[in-house]
Motif scaffolding. Sequence first.
Motif, PDB file in Angstrom:
ATOM      1  N   THR A   1       5.980  -6.985  -9.780  1.00 24.28           N
ATOM      2  CA  THR A   1       6.072  -6.602  -8.373  1.00 24.28           C
ATOM      3  C   THR A   1       5.228  -7.510  -7.485  1.00 24.28           C
ATOM      4  O   THR A   1       5.586  -7.777  -6.334  1.00 24.28           O
ATOM      5  N   LEU A   2       4.119  -8.007  -7.996  1.00 24.13           N
ATOM      6  CA  LEU A   2       3.261  -8.889  -7.204  1.00 24.13           C
ATOM      7  C   LEU A   2       3.993 -10.181  -6.843  1.00 24.13           C
ATOM      8  O   LEU A   2       3.913 -10.654  -5.705  1.00 24.13           O
ATOM      9  N   HIS A   3       4.699 -10.746  -7.803  1.00 32.52           N
ATOM     10  CA  HIS A   3       5.472 -11.964  -7.527  1.00 32.52           C
ATOM     11  C   HIS A   3       6.604 -11.667  -6.550  1.00 32.52           C
ATOM     12  O   HIS A   3       6.915 -12.480  -5.675  1.00 32.52           O
ATOM     13  N   ARG A   4       7.196 -10.495  -6.682  1.00 29.54           N
ATOM     14  CA  ARG A   4       8.274 -10.114  -5.770  1.00 29.54           C
ATOM     15  C   ARG A   4       7.759  -9.993  -4.340  1.00 29.54           C
ATOM     16  O   ARG A   4       8.427 -10.404  -3.390  1.00 29.54           O
ATOM     17  N   LEU A   5       6.577  -9.443  -4.185  1.00 32.14           N
ATOM     18  CA  LEU A   5       5.988  -9.319  -2.850  1.00 32.14           C
ATOM     19  C   LEU A   5       5.818 -10.680  -2.191  1.00 32.14           C
ATOM     20  O   LEU A   5       6.077 -10.838  -0.996  1.00 32.14           O
ATOM     21  N   GLU A   6       5.392 -11.651  -2.966  1.00 36.21           N
ATOM     22  CA  GLU A   6       5.156 -12.980  -2.406  1.00 36.21           C
ATOM     23  C   GLU A   6       6.451 -13.769  -2.200  1.00 36.21           C
ATOM     24  O   GLU A   6       6.673 -14.359  -1.134  1.00 36.21           O
ATOM     25  N   LEU A   7       7.315 -13.758  -3.210  1.00 31.82           N
ATOM     26  CA  LEU A   7       8.502 -14.608  -3.150  1.00 31.82           C
ATOM     27  C   LEU A   7       9.619 -14.016  -2.306  1.00 31.82           C
ATOM     28  O   LEU A   7      10.314 -14.737  -1.584  1.00 31.82           O
ATOM     29  N   GLU A   8       9.803 -12.712  -2.395  1.00 32.74           N
ATOM     30  CA  GLU A   8      10.923 -12.071  -1.698  1.00 32.74           C
ATOM     31  C   GLU A   8      10.536 -11.514  -0.339  1.00 32.74           C
ATOM     32  O   GLU A   8      11.338 -11.552   0.604  1.00 32.74           O
ATOM     33  N   PHE A   9       9.294 -11.015  -0.216  1.00 31.95           N
ATOM     34  CA  PHE A   9       8.897 -10.324   1.014  1.00 31.95           C
ATOM     35  C   PHE A   9       7.896 -11.115   1.858  1.00 31.95           C
ATOM     36  O   PHE A   9       7.521 -10.671   2.935  1.00 31.95           O
ATOM     37  N   GLY A  10       7.455 -12.268   1.373  1.00 30.50           N
ATOM     38  CA  GLY A  10       6.637 -13.139   2.192  1.00 30.50           C
ATOM     39  C   GLY A  10       5.166 -12.802   2.265  1.00 30.50           C
ATOM     40  O   GLY A  10       4.462 -13.283   3.169  1.00 30.50           O
ATOM     41  N   ALA A  11       4.651 -11.996   1.326  1.00 31.87           N
ATOM     42  CA  ALA A  11       3.213 -11.727   1.317  1.00 31.87           C
ATOM     43  C   ALA A  11       2.453 -13.019   1.055  1.00 31.87           C
ATOM     44  O   ALA A  11       2.821 -13.812   0.178  1.00 31.87           O
ATOM     45  N   ARG A  12       1.394 -13.249   1.826  1.00 30.73           N
ATOM     46  CA  ARG A  12       0.608 -14.469   1.636  1.00 30.73           C
ATOM     47  C   ARG A  12      -0.162 -14.445   0.320  1.00 30.73           C
ATOM     48  O   ARG A  12      -0.326 -15.468  -0.342  1.00 30.73           O
ATOM     49  N   ARG A  13      -0.647 -13.278  -0.036  1.00 32.13           N
ATOM     50  CA  ARG A  13      -1.382 -13.134  -1.299  1.00 32.13           C
ATOM     51  C   ARG A  13      -1.278 -11.672  -1.717  1.00 32.13           C
ATOM     52  O   ARG A  13      -1.744 -10.786  -1.003  1.00 32.13           O
ATOM     53  N   ALA A  14      -0.651 -11.398  -2.843  1.00 36.67           N
ATOM     54  CA  ALA A  14      -0.505 -10.036  -3.356  1.00 36.67           C
ATOM     55  C   ALA A  14      -1.409  -9.872  -4.576  1.00 36.67           C
ATOM     56  O   ALA A  14      -1.379 -10.688  -5.495  1.00 36.67           O
ATOM     57  N   GLU A  15      -2.217  -8.824  -4.555  1.00 35.75           N
ATOM     58  CA  GLU A  15      -3.169  -8.567  -5.635  1.00 35.75           C
ATOM     59  C   GLU A  15      -3.085  -7.102  -6.056  1.00 35.75           C
ATOM     60  O   GLU A  15      -2.862  -6.212  -5.212  1.00 35.75           O
ATOM     61  N   PRO A  16      -3.287  -6.811  -7.338  1.00 32.13           N
ATOM     62  CA  PRO A  16      -3.286  -5.405  -7.766  1.00 32.13           C
ATOM     63  C   PRO A  16      -4.616  -4.737  -7.426  1.00 32.13           C
ATOM     64  O   PRO A  16      -5.687  -5.321  -7.608  1.00 32.13           O
ATOM     65  N   LEU A  17      -4.538  -3.544  -6.894  1.00 34.72           N
ATOM     66  CA  LEU A  17      -5.742  -2.748  -6.645  1.00 34.72           C
ATOM     67  C   LEU A  17      -5.414  -1.318  -7.049  1.00 34.72           C
ATOM     68  O   LEU A  17      -4.860  -0.539  -6.275  1.00 34.72           O
ATOM     69  N   TYR A  18      -5.729  -1.015  -8.296  1.00 30.80           N
ATOM     70  CA  TYR A  18      -5.367   0.277  -8.857  1.00 30.80           C
ATOM     71  C   TYR A  18      -6.360   1.356  -8.419  1.00 30.80           C
ATOM     72  O   TYR A  18      -7.395   1.080  -7.813  1.00 30.80           O
ATOM     73  N   CYS A  19      -6.024   2.584  -8.750  1.00 26.85           N
ATOM     74  CA  CYS A  19      -6.925   3.694  -8.463  1.00 26.85           C
ATOM     75  C   CYS A  19      -8.130   3.631  -9.404  1.00 26.85           C
ATOM     76  O   CYS A  19      -8.210   2.766 -10.286  1.00 26.85           O
ATOM     77  N   SER A  20      -9.066   4.544  -9.233  1.00 28.46           N
ATOM     78  CA  SER A  20     -10.289   4.529 -10.036  1.00 28.46           C
ATOM     79  C   SER A  20     -10.817   5.952 -10.159  1.00 28.46           C
ATOM     80  O   SER A  20     -10.270   6.891  -9.581  1.00 28.46           O
ATOM     81  N   VAL A  21     -11.893   6.094 -10.907  1.00 33.52           N
ATOM     82  CA  VAL A  21     -12.470   7.416 -11.139  1.00 33.52           C
ATOM     83  C   VAL A  21     -13.978   7.365 -10.934  1.00 33.52           C
ATOM     84  O   VAL A  21     -14.618   6.331 -11.154  1.00 33.52           O
ATOM     85  N   ASP A  22     -14.535   8.458 -10.487  1.00 28.52           N
ATOM     86  CA  ASP A  22     -15.979   8.599 -10.320  1.00 28.52           C
ATOM     87  C   ASP A  22     -16.531   9.296 -11.567  1.00 28.52           C
ATOM     88  O   ASP A  22     -16.305  10.493 -11.751  1.00 28.52           O
TER      89      ASP A  22
END
Length: 369
Positions: free
Chosen positions: A152-173
Amino acid sequence: MTKALDIVFLGLSLSSSWGNGHATTFRGLLRGLDELGHRVTFFERDVPWYAHHRDLRDPDYCDLRYYDTVQELRRSHERDLQQADVVVIGSFVPEGRAVIDDLASLCTGLFCFYDIDTPVTLARIAEDDCDYLARRQIPYFNLYFSFTGGPTLHRLELEFGARRAEPLYCSVDPERHHRNRNVIKWDLGYLGTYSPDRQQTLETLLLEPARRLPDRRFVVAGSQYPHDIDWPDNVERIEHLPPAEHAGFYNRQRYTLNVTRTSMVEAGWSPSVRLFEAAACGTPIVSDRWPGLDSFFPATAIQTAGSADDVTGILLGQPDRARLSMARQAHSLVLERHTGVARAREFTSMLARARQTRPVLDLDVESAA
């Protein structure tokens, strides 16, 4: 980044976890950023459905502010937005398109989008039915943070024009989610708001096993379930479980079930915060199957299931020693890689890289609208 940053978030909700998964995601990340010494402000649209169900009114790790309209947001908070080192707009922000257009030319720091619903967003954009983000706005952002990784990250950049797509997942305390000595009450439990595209999987992986195992105990916690669902007698229902009670809930289960929305299954690489919460509590996990799951939990740290037979086999066949060994592995992985502080470090590292390669973008928002 070594210096303390002024970071502004505009998100769906921080104050209320009722009926949404955004609040717990933001809480983990913002608490982690505070622990690293950064200054965080969160803006939330003041809407009645969250105002009536607030379970976090005065966070000690950020400045929580409410606004009523897009115009009032800029009029009352223009200086804070303009001078922030980083402004992050989240998915599903009410009138998000207008907010983005209004702030794109105002912000002088890094301008970012945090998509906690990436597959849903991209499907809506493709149908021109997304009211919180327009396709033309994606290139506005220095960084497009995505809840979904993998292809999906590559799709964001190549198909949708995102300048830089990075994963930022959820987390736990881990201070809020940890093991305790609660007595086991349920053999299998599930925590999640009702969603039509999850319900069939919940039916298959929990309700049908409950019917087959009438002497075992099950539980489903979450709001907005229709009244016409046929709950077996051995399935307890909890209408809403505030975050402060999640740890106790997990600790009273022999296993907890993770069910993923259809769009997230299709995209893969979309872990739910429930996975990390349960693992931090040392609760063994049974999950539906989706691409990328093994990049977060290897097969030795989690059980997967695709049918009622799979679940009943796990409940009846796995010895406690193997069950607890699996849970210990998942617990260690989460504490090492998926805490709020770990995620905050990833977030700021990605900001630092984006700042080093930041291009100048001349935005003519009015002509693009």
